[in-house]
Design an enzyme around this catalytic site. Structure first.
Site, PDB file in Angstrom:
ATOM      1  N   LYS A  82       0.852  -1.185   0.000  1.00  0.00           N
ATOM      2  CA  LYS A  82       0.000   0.000   0.000  1.00  0.00           C
ATOM      3  C   LYS A  82       0.887   1.233   0.000  1.00  0.00           C
ATOM      4  CE  LYS A  82      -3.959  -1.897   2.426  1.00  0.00           C
ATOM      5  NZ  LYS A  82      -4.738  -1.691   3.641  1.00  0.00           N
ATOM      6  N   HIS A 103       1.932   6.613   3.227  1.00  0.00           N
ATOM      7  CA  HIS A 103       1.320   7.938   3.219  1.00  0.00           C
ATOM      8  C   HIS A 103       2.000   8.891   4.200  1.00  0.00           C
ATOM      9  CE1 HIS A 103      -0.829   6.713   6.796  1.00  0.00           C
ATOM     10  NE2 HIS A 103      -1.292   5.657   6.152  1.00  0.00           N
ATOM     11  N   HIS A 109       2.661   7.877   7.695  1.00  0.00           N
ATOM     12  CA  HIS A 109       3.810   7.025   7.992  1.00  0.00           C
ATOM     13  C   HIS A 109       5.083   7.839   8.118  1.00  0.00           C
ATOM     14  CE1 HIS A 109       1.144   3.857   6.031  1.00  0.00           C
ATOM     15  NE2 HIS A 109       1.261   3.502   7.291  1.00  0.00           N
TER      16      HIS A 109
HETATM   17  N1  ARG Z   1       0.283  -0.463   9.730  1.00  0.00           N
HETATM   18  C1  ARG Z   1      -0.615   0.379  10.440  1.00  0.00           C
HETATM   19  C2  ARG Z   1      -1.149   1.474   9.532  1.00  0.00           C
HETATM   20  O1  ARG Z   1      -0.529   1.821   8.563  1.00  0.00           O
HETATM   21  C3  ARG Z   1       0.004   1.027  11.650  1.00  0.00           C
HETATM   22  C4  ARG Z   1       0.421   0.055  12.714  1.00  0.00           C
HETATM   23  C5  ARG Z   1       0.407   0.682  14.057  1.00  0.00           C
HETATM   24  N2  ARG Z   1       0.842  -0.196  15.081  1.00  0.00           N
HETATM   25  C6  ARG Z   1       0.136  -1.113  15.709  1.00  0.00           C
HETATM   26  N3  ARG Z   1       0.710  -1.839  16.610  1.00  0.00           N
HETATM   27  N4  ARG Z   1      -1.136  -1.302  15.447  1.00  0.00           N
HETATM   28  O2  ARG Z   1      -2.177   2.051   9.811  1.00  0.00           O
END
Ligand code: ARG
Length: 578
Positions: free
Chosen positions: A138, A141, A144
């Site tokens: 993905k 963004h 991140h």
């Molecule tokens: N991959 C997730 C996202 O892009 C964020 C992860 C955050 N960390 C967690 N332990 N849930 O939204």
């Protein structure tokens, strides 16, 4: 430095008021430097002391304040003590102020600010910071990018205060999207493209398969099958997935390196599917699992047990969810890393998710859930590059570098740089960081290339520019760090203002360590740079007697090292020339 002065004032207070010095150390605050009037150096709020029950109220606050100010005796360190409105002001001996701060600045293990007694009461331990955490295939963004910068700051700050820090990247590397990606790759994938430009190719495949799925039911069906195979660890689904993951991590590592960010662990949702099953099992055994009419399994989170608030942990088809894997991951991390605190950095839309996570962990009997914390941040609007909307982090870094390079090419020093691209990259990244860190993290902000790259605004470029100027000054006149220095040669208002400002650094770090907001550090450094600029203009080093030159040089060396260490905490690499 600040700590020495705090202790001197606190000991006076403790002698008269009979409490331990520690109580007063935290109650004193260094007064921000003000242009308009000569400010005192430290201030104690009497009303706060009364409110916190440290002293008992006697009559009205003002007369109590005045009486206390009278009782406190001046000495060679604290030269003036006076009562203001509900506060007591302390003014330090200028000479002692200069002497003590220079002494601290010259110490071998340079930990200016971080060594203060303000931190004595804080527990040091292991801090696990989870940040960045993009999703494979993905878009990377703006959120991140924010998570990466903020998490890196928190990790640096915690480390600088003496904690052991574990940096974890928790990749979105599991879930239905891999069903789609797998099917997409089987249909439109190309091994050669994947090798050549992996992130772009995976993203393209993902976009294409999603588009096709809108009109073709087969695809969704095939994706579900693919994901089921993946969950059962069947080949070729598993090996394809492995390949996607490995390639993506390698690519990300390159970009993180440019950003100066490192991770100790690349974990991800995929690591916890087995454990997620065990978690569900355990919730069942503990009687915490409920089955809904739709056949999903949930944990009731309502205060009165009426299911007015709940979290779904198992779908009706028996697959786990984001939160289920997070519960498993948290328990697993506690077992593996024995952290004393864990910090998650994501955008604020995940606030509820983390509240639910912590609540479930706590209900399951994990007292350390209280030491887990979510740091949320707002949206970045309008992050665009010349290529349009940002899909890859790399594009943002490339654009920051090229824009910075263009701005720098207008200055003459750039021509003498060995590697202007590299300098432009570091300065460009600093600009991104300051733009992001200036306000409260929960605020949204609008991305603005021109504003953040201004050389004279409150920007990362300005921090770097000041640092480079100080470095060239120091280089030009030799670093007199070893030589003796007479503090009475640094009593001009311009240098005193710098020393007064430096008194605040421990407090600033302390505040940041409490609310985890980088703005305190950013604003401190921006002010430091403004004060350094005025000092630089007025206090010439060249063509002065050797003693004066030596003393001024010591001042500039001190500013330069505090600036550099503060910039590093924020995640910047200070440049020596630009
Ligand atoms: N991959 C997730 C996202 O892009 C964020 C992860 C955050 N960390 C967690 N332990 N849930 O939204």
């Amino acid at each position: 430095m600040a700590s020495f002065f705090r202790r001197s004032i606190a000991s006076k207070l403790s002698r008269i008021l009979g409490q331990s010095e520690e109580v007063f150390i935290g109650a004193l605050s260094a007064v921000p430097v003000s242009k308009k009037h000569l400010s005192p150096d430290f201030r104690l709020s009497v009303s706060t002391l009364i409110k916190n029950g440290v002293i008992s109220p006697k009559g009205d606050i003002q007369s109590q304040t005045e009486a206390l100010a009278k009782e406190l005796e001046q000495d060679s360190v604290v030269e003036e003590i006076s009562a203001g409105r509900g506060v007591i002001n302390f003014k330090l001996s200028r000479k002692v102020l200069v002497e003590k701060i220079l002494q601290q600045l010259g110490e071998r293990d340079f930990r200016f600010g971080a060594k203060s007694e303000l931190f004595a009461s804080l527990e040091k331990g292991t801090t696990l910071v989870e940040f960045s955490s993009p999703n494979i295939a993905k878009k990377f963004h703006a959120g991140h990018l924010r998570s990466t910068m903020i998490g890196n700051f928190i990790a640096n700050l915690k480390a600088s205060l003496g904690n052991d820090v574990i940096r974890v990247n928790y990749l979105g590397d599991w879930g239905m999207q891999f069903g789609m990606l797998g099917v997409g790759y089987q249909r439109f994938g190309c091994q050669e493209q994947l090798k050549k430009n992996p992130l772009q190719h995976l993203f393209d495949v993902y976009v294409q398969v999603n588009r096709e799925a809108e009109t073709c039911d087969d695809i969704s069906q095939a994706a579900r099958t693919f994901f089921r195979q993946l969950e059962k660890h069947e080949h070729p689904a598993l090996s394809l997935w492995q390949q996607f993951r490995e390639i993506t991590v390698e690519e990300y590592q390159k970009v993180y390196k440019r950003l100066g960010v490192q991770f100790d662990v690349y974990s991800g949702e995929s690591f916890h599917q087995e454990q997620a099953r065990e978690v569900v099992q355990q919730l069942q055994t503990q009687g915490l699992l409920k089955t809904t009419e739709r056949g999903t399994n949930v944990v009731d989170l309502s205060p009165s047990g009426d299911m007015s608030r709940y979290a779904t942990v198992l779908r009706s088809d028996g697959t786990s969810l984001y939160i289920t894997r997070d519960i498993a991951a948290a328990i697993n991390r506690k077992e593996n890393y024995h952290f004393d605190e864990m910090i998650y950095v994501t955008d604020k839309s995940q606030e509820t998710h983390f509240q639910q996570l912590f609540q479930i962990l706590s209900t399951m009997g994990h007292p350390w859930a209280e030491r887990c914390r979510h740091v949320g941040f707002g949206l970045i609007q309008g992050m665009k590059t010349r290529r349009g909307e940002v899909v890859f982090l790399e594009d943002v870094l490339d654009e920051a570098r090229s824009r910075m390079l263009k701005n720098m090419s207008l200055s003459k020093t750039t021509k003498q740089l060995d590697d202007p691209e590299n300098t432009a990259e570091k300065v460009g990244i600093s600009a991104l960081i300051v733009q992001d860190f200036k306000g409260p993290l929960t605020s949204d902000y609008t991305f603005d290339w021109d504003r953040m790259l201004q050389a004279h605004g409150d920007t990362g470029v300005f921090l770097q520019y000041t640092h480079a100027r100080l470095c060239s000054l120091i280089q030009r006149y030799g670093d007199g760090a070893g030589g003796a220095c007479d503090p009475s040669l640094l009593l001009e208002p311009r240098s005193i203002a710098v020393f007064q400002h430096l008194l605040r650094y421990d407090e600033v770090l302390y505040q940041a360590s409490q609310d985890l907001q980088p703005k305190h550090v950013v604003n401190f450094l921006l002010t430091l740079c403004h004060l350094a600029g005025s000092a630089h203009r007025e206090l010439q080093v060249g063509e002065r007697t050797q003693n004066v030159a030596q003393a001024r040089l010591r001042l500039f060396i001190g500013i330069c090292s505090v600036l550099a260490s503060g910039m590093r905490v924020l995640g910047m690499t200070p440049v020596k020339k630009m």
